[in-house]
Structure formats: structure tokens, C-alpha cells
Scaffold this motif. Structure first.
Motif, PDB file in Angstrom:
ATOM      1  N   VAL A 180       1.107  -1.605  -0.315  1.00 42.76           N
ATOM      2  CA  VAL A 180       0.137  -0.122   0.197  1.00 42.76           C
ATOM      3  C   VAL A 180       0.179   1.052  -0.116  1.00 42.76           C
ATOM      4  CG1 VAL A 180      -1.811   1.544   1.239  1.00 42.76           C
ATOM      5  CG2 VAL A 180      -1.907  -1.139   1.303  1.00 42.76           C
ATOM      6  N   ARG A 181       1.886   1.084   0.735  1.00 38.35           N
ATOM      7  CA  ARG A 181       3.008   2.078   0.678  1.00 38.35           C
ATOM      8  C   ARG A 181       3.452   2.304  -0.740  1.00 38.35           C
ATOM      9  NH1 ARG A 181       4.832   5.331   5.267  1.00 38.35           N
ATOM     10  NH2 ARG A 181       7.012   5.143   3.750  1.00 38.35           N
ATOM     11  N   PRO A 184      -0.657   3.942  -3.583  1.00 41.48           N
ATOM     12  CA  PRO A 184      -1.037   4.132  -2.669  1.00 41.48           C
ATOM     13  C   PRO A 184      -2.846   3.204  -4.085  1.00 41.48           C
ATOM     14  CG  PRO A 184      -0.483   5.731  -3.762  1.00 41.48           C
ATOM     15  CD  PRO A 184       0.225   5.031  -3.487  1.00 41.48           C
ATOM     16  N   ALA A 195      -6.953   9.216   0.964  1.00 44.64           N
ATOM     17  CA  ALA A 195      -5.982   8.565   1.120  1.00 44.64           C
ATOM     18  C   ALA A 195      -5.249   8.988   2.525  1.00 44.64           C
ATOM     19  CB  ALA A 195      -5.124   8.565  -0.258  1.00 44.64           C
ATOM     20  N   LEU A 199      -3.741   7.329   5.827  1.00 45.57           N
ATOM     21  CA  LEU A 199      -2.127   7.179   5.493  1.00 45.57           C
ATOM     22  C   LEU A 199      -1.572   7.540   7.179  1.00 45.57           C
ATOM     23  CD1 LEU A 199       1.014   7.204   4.606  1.00 45.57           C
ATOM     24  CD2 LEU A 199       0.032   9.686   4.282  1.00 45.57           C
ATOM     25  N   TYR A 231       0.275  13.543  -2.036  1.00 44.79           N
ATOM     26  CA  TYR A 231       0.497  12.833  -1.123  1.00 44.79           C
ATOM     27  C   TYR A 231       1.743  11.803  -0.439  1.00 44.79           C
ATOM     28  CZ  TYR A 231      -0.389   7.602   0.244  1.00 44.79           C
ATOM     29  OH  TYR A 231      -0.624   6.004   0.643  1.00 44.79           O
ATOM     30  N   GLN A 235       3.623  11.837   2.830  1.00 47.20           N
ATOM     31  CA  GLN A 235       4.225  10.267   3.455  1.00 47.20           C
ATOM     32  C   GLN A 235       5.326  10.610   3.788  1.00 47.20           C
ATOM     33  OE1 GLN A 235       4.866   7.421   0.425  1.00 47.20           O
ATOM     34  NE2 GLN A 235       3.458   5.979   1.514  1.00 47.20           N
TER      35      GLN A 235
END
Length: 318
Positions: A180-181, A184, A195, A199, A231, A235
Motif C-alpha cells: 500500500v505504501r 496507494p 488516502a 495514511l 500524497y 507520506q
């Protein structure tokens, strides 16, 4: 005027003025030189040297500005230019330097776009392989362990097999989280807000950080690349908070301010050395350049660091 002739002309002016003063001034030099005459000559030499130094400083000032800019220029902070006026050798040199920076920034942006695009493609491929191959293989191992544990009559062996099941299940969760990392899927399927919510929720669950979210409900429509950059910056920022900040809480905001969409990540940790940016922060700067955004790192009011990504709507399709 070429630099050589500019310097030659400045010196010629100083020497010409000095010669004129010697010719027309009612001053003679005796042999041996008298003390007052020596004082006048040394004083005149000093004035001539000072005048020469001042004129050279004025003439070479643009070169000094270019030298200072060359020592501090950073292609990840575009727009750093040396002011220039007039025509001739030195102004033309400054203009050539500014033009060189334009070309370097354009080439850096183009190469970064290619590299980051290839990186995202490789991330998708690895995430797909983790999900389809490694994940399915580990699921099959998990089922085999369960069947073996159900068939065995030995309680000690059953306990060992159940422990192996739990270990395999935890590893499978790690593989899925890593996938998923890398890719996404919720960003592509449900959008940026969902998202970022996922997260930050995962961050809170796995680190114990208190996460405060502030997302505007009326955000404009952003293109896919802009959402991906927002995103990835969030992250990377949250990863830095979890690994290095020693924080207890973090605030994540996404809001519109006029013609700008602004992402804010602010923590209450110990802060970082803002003068020495690591690869993660420089990677965020490279991503922000792709969409014409600006990235600022500042000391947060509560003692940590706040990361601010400002995206002009004219660049993001909003």
C-alpha cells in the motif's frame, strides 16, 4: 565594453588625473627630497590608490554578486538570479550566468520528472508483485499451517503451528502494508482526502501518535499528478516525524487559501537541522517542482517542524 578595456580605462583615468595634477600644480621636487615634498607625494599616491580601488570595486561589483550567487545557488529553489543593468562585458557575463541557470533548472526539472515517473512505475510493479506473488504465497502457507494444526493430535506441535500461523499472518500484514505504501490504491480509487485519512490513521495505529486532521470540504478538483505529489510529500513528512521527531502529536491540514491549495504537516517534536537537508527533504522539493509548487520547512510554534507545500491552482488544473 570588454572587462579588459573597462579596467584599463579606470586605471587610465586615475593615472591621467594624477599626471595632470603633477604637470599643472605649482609643486617642485628638490634633490634631496624635502620632508614636506615627500609627504605630498605619498599623500598623492594614497589618494590615487584609493580612487583606483573605489573605481575597480564599482566596476567589478557585478562579478562579486555572481560569485556569491554561484556559491549559494540551489536548483531545487528556482528563481535565484543576479540583477543586471546596462550592456557590455560584465552585464553580458551576468546575463549569460542567468541564462545558464534557466537551462539548468529546466533540464533538472525534466530529468527529475523522468526519474520520478520511472520510480512510480517501479513502485507499482513491485507493489503488484508483492500483492500477487508474495502475498498469495504467504496466504497459501497460512492455510497449510492451519490445516496441519487442525490435523495434528500433538498439543505441543499444535501450539508451535499456531505460533507459526501468527508469525506468518503478521508478516502478511507487513507485506500488504508495504504494498500500500508503494502503490496507494486508495488514492486512485477514492481520492486524496481518503488516502490522507488512511495514511494518518495507519500512522496513529502503528506509532501511537495523536493525529489531528483538518481537511477542507470544498477543495477544488486536482489533477492526478498533483494529488500524487501531495500524497508523497505528506507520506515522507509523516515518516520523518515517526522516525526522527520524537513527537507526541502531529497535525495534517489540507486547505484552500485563495488561488493556492496548501498542505501543512506540523509536529511537536524536537525539530531537525533545517540547514542540512537530507535525501528525503530534497526528494520532496524535487516532487514539488514537478507541479510548480513551493515547499517550505519552518520551526513549528510548539517546538517541532512544520512542512508547508503550496500548490498554485493554475498549475494543478483546479
Amino acid at each position: 565594453m570588454a572587462l579588459f578595456w573597462r579596467i584599463f580605462g579606470l586605471n587610465a583615468v586615475v593615472l591621467g588625473v594624477a599626471t595632470a595634477l603633477l604637470l599643472w600644480a605649482p609643486v617642485t621636487v628638490s634633490v634631496p627630497v624635502a620632508l614636506t615634498e615627500a609627504v605630498v607625494l605619498i599623500g598623492g599616491l594614497g589618494v590615487m590608490l584609493v580612487a583606483n580601488a573605489v573605481l575597480l570595486h564599482v566596476g567589478l561589483a557585478p562579478l562579486e554578486r555572481v560569485t556569491r550567487r554561484m556559491a549559494t545557488v540551489d536548483l531545487l529553489r528556482p528563481g535565484q538570479r543576479v540583477s543586471v543593468t546596462g550592456d557590455g562585458g560584465v552585464p553580458d557575463l551576468v546575463r549569460a550566468f542567468n541564462d545558464m541557470l534557466d537551462r539548468l533548472e529546466n533540464e533538472r526539472a525534466t530529468s527529475s520528472a523522468r526519474a520520478l515517473s520511472a520510480q512510480e512505475g517501479e513502485r507499482r510493479r513491485i507493489a503488484q508483485e508483492l500483492h500477487d506473488e508474495v502475498g498469495q504465497s504467504m496466504t497459501a502457507v497460512l492455510l497449510e499451517l492451519k490445516r496441519a494444526a487442525d490435523r495434528t493430535q500433538d498439543p505441543v506441535l499444535r501450539t508451535d503451528l499456531q505460533h507459526a500461523q501468527e508469525t506468518t499472518r503478521a508478516s502478511l500484514d507487513d507485506v500488504r502494508r508495504l504494498a500500500v505504501r508503494l502503490r496507494p490504491g486508495v488514492l486512485e480509487d477514492l481520492g486524496l482526502i481518503s488516502a490522507l485519512t488512511t495514511l494518518t490513521t495507519d500512522l496513529s495505529i502503528h506509532t501511537g501518535l495523536a493525529v489531528h486532521r483538518h481537511f477542507d470540504a470544498d477543495l477544488p478538483q486536482l489533477d492526478q499528478q498533483t494529488e500524487l505529489v501531495l500524497y508523497r510529500v505528506a507520506q515522507e513528512s509523516l515518516t520523518n516525524v515517526a522516525r526522527h521527531a520524537e513527537a507526541t502529536e502531529v497535525t495534517v491540514g489540507l486547505r484552500r487559501a485563495g488561488d493556492v491549495v496548501r498542505l501543512l504537516i506540523c509536529d511537536d517534536g524536537r525539530g531537525i537541522g533545517l540547514a542540512h537537508e537530507g535525501a528525503g527533504i530534497r526528494g520532496m522539493r524535487e516532487r514539488s517542482l514537478l507541479i510548480g509548487a513551493s515547499l517550505d520547512l519552518e520551526a513549528a510554534p510548539q517546538g517541532g517542524v512544520q512542512v508547508i507545500l503550496s500548490v498554485p491552482l493554475s498549475q494543478s488544473g483546479g
